[in-house]
Motif scaffolding. Structure first.
Motif, mmCIF file in Angstrom:
data_model
loop_
_atom_site.group_PDB
_atom_site.id
_atom_site.type_symbol
_atom_site.label_atom_id
_atom_site.label_comp_id
_atom_site.label_asym_id
_atom_site.label_seq_id
_atom_site.Cartn_x
_atom_site.Cartn_y
_atom_site.Cartn_z
ATOM 1 N N PRO A 86 0.829 -1.215 0.000
ATOM 2 C CA PRO A 86 0.000 0.000 0.000
ATOM 3 C C PRO A 86 0.862 1.264 0.000
ATOM 4 O O PRO A 86 1.950 1.283 0.582
ATOM 5 C CB PRO A 86 -0.788 -0.101 1.317
ATOM 6 N N ASP A 87 0.351 2.291 -0.636
ATOM 7 C CA ASP A 87 1.085 3.551 -0.774
ATOM 8 C C ASP A 87 1.494 4.108 0.598
ATOM 9 O O ASP A 87 2.615 4.594 0.767
ATOM 10 C CB ASP A 87 0.211 4.562 -1.533
ATOM 11 N N ALA A 88 0.599 4.010 1.579
ATOM 12 C CA ALA A 88 0.919 4.576 2.910
ATOM 13 C C ALA A 88 2.150 3.876 3.500
ATOM 14 O O ALA A 88 2.993 4.520 4.127
ATOM 15 C CB ALA A 88 -0.278 4.406 3.840
ATOM 16 N N ASP A 89 2.269 2.574 3.293
ATOM 17 C CA ASP A 89 3.433 1.841 3.820
ATOM 18 C C ASP A 89 4.694 2.187 3.029
ATOM 19 O O ASP A 89 5.789 2.266 3.586
ATOM 20 C CB ASP A 89 3.187 0.328 3.766
ATOM 21 N N MET A 90 4.522 2.389 1.711
ATOM 22 C CA MET A 90 5.687 2.772 0.908
ATOM 23 C C MET A 90 6.232 4.120 1.362
ATOM 24 O O MET A 90 7.439 4.328 1.439
ATOM 25 C CB MET A 90 5.304 2.867 -0.578
ATOM 26 N N ARG A 91 5.316 5.041 1.675
ATOM 27 C CA ARG A 91 5.741 6.383 2.067
ATOM 28 C C ARG A 91 6.354 6.419 3.456
ATOM 29 O O ARG A 91 7.061 7.359 3.807
ATOM 30 C CB ARG A 91 4.526 7.334 2.072
ATOM 31 N N ALA A 92 6.044 5.412 4.280
ATOM 32 C CA ALA A 92 6.480 5.445 5.682
ATOM 33 C C ALA A 92 8.005 5.457 5.812
ATOM 34 O O ALA A 92 8.544 5.995 6.769
ATOM 35 C CB ALA A 92 5.890 4.261 6.447
ATOM 36 N N MET A 93 8.706 4.860 4.872
ATOM 37 C CA MET A 93 10.173 4.841 4.972
ATOM 38 C C MET A 93 10.788 4.496 3.617
ATOM 39 O O MET A 93 10.192 3.818 2.792
ATOM 40 C CB MET A 93 10.634 3.811 6.015
ATOM 41 N N ARG A 94 12.038 4.938 3.453
ATOM 42 C CA ARG A 94 12.783 4.668 2.227
ATOM 43 C C ARG A 94 12.990 3.154 2.045
ATOM 44 O O ARG A 94 12.979 2.628 0.943
ATOM 45 C CB ARG A 94 14.135 5.386 2.335
ATOM 46 N N SER A 95 13.172 2.450 3.157
ATOM 47 C CA SER A 95 13.511 1.030 3.057
ATOM 48 C C SER A 95 12.368 0.170 2.544
ATOM 49 O O SER A 95 12.546 -1.034 2.335
ATOM 50 C CB SER A 95 13.970 0.492 4.407
ATOM 51 N N SER A 96 11.183 0.757 2.343
ATOM 52 C CA SER A 96 10.094 -0.032 1.755
ATOM 53 C C SER A 96 10.510 -0.538 0.371
ATOM 54 O O SER A 96 10.013 -1.564 -0.088
ATOM 55 C CB SER A 96 8.805 0.787 1.697
ATOM 56 N N ILE A 97 11.457 0.154 -0.269
ATOM 57 C CA ILE A 97 11.933 -0.298 -1.591
ATOM 58 C C ILE A 97 12.671 -1.642 -1.467
ATOM 59 O O ILE A 97 12.818 -2.370 -2.445
ATOM 60 C CB ILE A 97 12.824 0.790 -2.268
ATOM 61 N N MET A 98 13.094 -1.998 -0.252
ATOM 62 C CA MET A 98 13.811 -3.265 -0.040
ATOM 63 C C MET A 98 12.936 -4.490 -0.291
ATOM 64 O O MET A 98 13.432 -5.603 -0.337
ATOM 65 C CB MET A 98 14.326 -3.389 1.398
ATOM 66 N N THR A 113 4.702 1.949 -4.954
ATOM 67 C CA THR A 113 4.788 3.362 -5.332
ATOM 68 C C THR A 113 6.137 3.874 -4.856
ATOM 69 O O THR A 113 6.920 3.118 -4.263
ATOM 70 C CB THR A 113 3.637 4.175 -4.683
ATOM 71 N N MET A 114 6.432 5.145 -5.085
ATOM 72 C CA MET A 114 7.747 5.671 -4.699
ATOM 73 C C MET A 114 7.894 5.645 -3.175
ATOM 74 O O MET A 114 6.981 6.015 -2.446
ATOM 75 C CB MET A 114 7.914 7.117 -5.190
ATOM 76 N N PRO A 115 9.066 5.211 -2.692
ATOM 77 C CA PRO A 115 9.253 5.147 -1.239
ATOM 78 C C PRO A 115 9.430 6.530 -0.620
ATOM 79 O O PRO A 115 9.823 7.473 -1.295
ATOM 80 C CB PRO A 115 10.544 4.335 -1.102
ATOM 81 N N GLU A 141 4.294 1.701 -15.563
ATOM 82 C CA GLU A 141 3.665 2.578 -14.572
ATOM 83 C C GLU A 141 2.222 2.806 -14.950
ATOM 84 O O GLU A 141 1.909 2.998 -16.123
ATOM 85 C CB GLU A 141 4.382 3.920 -14.507
ATOM 86 N N ALA A 142 1.324 2.746 -13.979
ATOM 87 C CA ALA A 142 -0.087 3.033 -14.228
ATOM 88 C C ALA A 142 -0.684 3.617 -12.964
ATOM 89 O O ALA A 142 -0.499 3.077 -11.871
ATOM 90 C CB ALA A 142 -0.832 1.762 -14.628
ATOM 91 N N GLN A 143 -1.351 4.718 -13.092
ATOM 92 C CA GLN A 143 -2.026 5.415 -11.989
ATOM 93 C C GLN A 143 -1.096 5.600 -10.784
ATOM 94 O O GLN A 143 -1.471 5.309 -9.644
ATOM 95 C CB GLN A 143 -3.283 4.640 -11.556
ATOM 96 N N GLY A 144 0.096 6.035 -11.069
ATOM 97 C CA GLY A 144 1.046 6.319 -9.978
ATOM 98 C C GLY A 144 1.674 5.076 -9.374
ATOM 99 O O GLY A 144 2.455 5.165 -8.430
ATOM 100 N N LYS A 145 1.315 3.903 -9.895
ATOM 101 C CA LYS A 145 1.891 2.662 -9.356
ATOM 102 C C LYS A 145 2.978 2.130 -10.280
ATOM 103 O O LYS A 145 2.894 2.290 -11.493
ATOM 104 C CB LYS A 145 0.808 1.592 -9.201
ATOM 105 N N ILE A 146 3.960 1.494 -9.690
ATOM 106 C CA ILE A 146 5.013 0.845 -10.480
ATOM 107 C C ILE A 146 4.709 -0.654 -10.446
ATOM 108 O O ILE A 146 4.695 -1.274 -9.363
ATOM 109 C CB ILE A 146 6.402 1.138 -9.874
ATOM 110 N N ILE A 147 4.422 -1.197 -11.635
ATOM 111 C CA ILE A 147 3.977 -2.600 -11.689
ATOM 112 C C ILE A 147 5.111 -3.437 -12.285
ATOM 113 O O ILE A 147 5.506 -3.235 -13.434
ATOM 114 C CB ILE A 147 2.690 -2.710 -12.534
ATOM 115 N N CYS A 148 5.645 -4.342 -11.491
ATOM 116 C CA CYS A 148 6.802 -5.145 -11.917
ATOM 117 C C CYS A 148 6.388 -6.611 -12.006
ATOM 118 O O CYS A 148 5.818 -7.158 -11.059
ATOM 119 C CB CYS A 148 7.935 -5.033 -10.889
ATOM 120 N N THR A 149 6.695 -7.223 -13.143
ATOM 121 C CA THR A 149 6.349 -8.630 -13.337
ATOM 122 C C THR A 149 7.571 -9.378 -13.869
ATOM 123 O O THR A 149 8.253 -8.882 -14.764
ATOM 124 C CB THR A 149 5.212 -8.773 -14.385
#
Ligand code: UD1
Length: 435
Positions: A86-98, A113-115, A141-149
């Motif tokens: 969820p976007d809120a969890d991604m925004r909570a910290m940079r390390s969500s990208i991990m 989404t962007m961390p 990318e779609a609607q602000g989301k980064i979709i990786c498959t």
């Protein structure tokens, strides 16, 4: 609205022993990596930090079960199913990208989404995404989301343009369950990467060179769970040494890894602190007058860590002479300087360079943490300042320090954490910058 503040009474010499907490920057990627295992992971020495709780929330959201009890995290990956953070969890910290690398390794899909995290200037994720593409991941990318498959996640030869810590970790985590071999060059060499590699190898991964400039990973079909102890936090350790250097006194750190801290310890020595090292203990005698250090340049490990830059800056505020710091890793890492000026420091910042002219003493002031290490630097400065300081912005401190107030008071500091109502703040006059 209530706000928590830390009232710090400066000028108390610090004396005593501290056991170094577990490393935030190691615990976070290892927690994310636990989803690569087919069985339960038990992690010890996990620091109690809001960033760790955020990582735990993400794991639980993805369907794993992560339970924290004191400094032990038990992570059961059996129910993993969800592919979106969820976007809120991604925004909570940079390390969500991990979570990108392990989710692709385990689920072959990841939507994020962007961390968020500390604002240290632009913190893009292009290196992470480019590396995933080289391993066969389709990204749109779609609607602000980064979709990786990743229909076919495969090994690759990946030369990193710059040695990014997070990108190195993500590549390793994606590679352990990928088909074939991954060879990563110009990898970051931070000790926390070696810790991640040791954890994954203990789970059955085949990684060589983690913590070195070239990392080779041979993909395996599956990993098993394990029990692992997270390494000590070299930046938290350095923080307490700097607090003692600012305030004076003598300190013993237990459970440190001095060889991981060579560049930062040598700068402390150059500033006039007497240091003693015996196995996992670091002793600091902060009784001597502080001297300026001509030039400090932040660099990837084993250079002087960017995370220690604000901390040494606080020490040099009262050192005799003029010191110069050049920040080469992040663009905007001097947000704490305006607050140090309120305490009477003499610092001029121009671009990535800060020139610190030592003053005889700092005085207490009402200051606000703008980011994690900047906030810790303000606490160190306040410990050595004359009179009382009020430190605001404590959520930043809580991201990286397990029981900051208790630890500080256990070595003779006087700090009281308390809630105040926001109208009280107005009495202190308008602030230049929103805290
Ligand atoms: C990690 C640490 C952080 C530390 C930093 C540098 C964790 C959880 N955080 O952050 O405490 O300050 O290393 O030691 O371990 N960059 C790009 N594109 C990318 C990725 C990074 O341009 O895709 C740039 C960054 O903007 C920065 C530099 O590379 O200028 C280094 O960043 P990186 O090493 O990736 O830092 P983090 O992993 O975010």
């Amino acid at each position: 609205m209530a706000e928590e503040i830390l009232r710090i009474t400066g000028g108390q010499k610090l004396r005593g022993e501290i056991t170094v907490q577990g490393a935030k920057n190691s615990a976070l990627p290892i927690m994310a990596a636990s989803m690569l295992c087919s069985g339960e992971t038990v992690l010890h020495n996990v620091p109690r930090l809001t960033d760790v709780y955020a990582a735990s929330r993400i794991l639980n959201h993805l369907g794993l079960r992560c339970k924290m009890e004191q400094t032990t995290a038990v992570i059961d990956p059996a129910g993993i199913s969800e592919t979106e953070i969820p976007d809120a969890d991604m925004r909570a910290m940079r390390s969500s990208i991990m979570f990108l690398g392990p989710m692709l390794g385990r689920l072959k899909q990841c939507v994020l989404t962007m961390p968020g995290g500390c604002e240290l200037g632009p913190r893009p994720i292009d290196l992470h995404l480019d590396a995933m593409r080289q391993m066969g991941v389709q990204i749109r990318e779609a609607q602000g989301k980064i979709i990786c498959t990743a229909e076919h996640l495969h090994g690759a030869r990946i030369p990193l343009p710059i040695p990014s810590v997070g990108a190195t970790e993500n590549i390793i985590m994606a590679a352990v369950l990928a088909d074939g071999e991954t060879v990563l060059t110009n990898a970051a060499r931070e000790p926390e990467i070696a810790d991640l590699g040791a954890f994954l190898n203990q789970c059955g991964a085949k990684i060589s060179g983690a913590g070195e400039g070239t990392v080779t990973v041979s993909g395996t079909a599956s990993l098993h769970g394990t029990e692992y102890t997270v390494m000590p936090d070299r930046i938290a350790a350095f923080t307490w040494l700097c607090a003692c250097a600012c305030a004076g006194g003598t300190l013993c750190l237990r459970g440190a890894v001095p060889r991981d801290m060579e560049s930062s310890l040598s700068v402390l020595r150059a500033s006039g602190c007497r240091l003693g090292i015996c196995r996992d203990r670091i002793y600091l005698d902060g009784g001597q007058p502080l001297r300026s250090v001509r030039y400090i340049r932040t660099m990837p490990h084993p250079g002087f860590p960017t995370d220690a830059q604000a901390l040494i800056g606080a020490v040099l505020c009262t050192a005799h002479g003029t010191s110069m710091i050049e920040e080469t890793v992040f663009e905007s890492r001097y947000k704490h300087v305006g607050e140090l000026l309120r305490m009477g420091a003499d610092i001029r910042v121009s671009g990535r360079t800060a020139v610190i002219t030592g003053v005889p003493a700092l005085h207490g002031a009402d200051v606000c943490a703008m980011d994690l290490r900047g906030g810790a630097a303000l606490a160190c400065a306040a410990a050595g300042a004359e009179g009382e300081s009020i430190l605001r912005g404590l959520p930043h401190l809580d991201r990286g320090y397990d029981g900051f107030t208790e630890t500080f008071n256990s070595i003779g500091g006087i700090a009281k954490r308390m809630a105040i109502s926001t109208p009280n703040r107005e009495k202190n006059g308008p602030r230049k910058q929103k805290c």
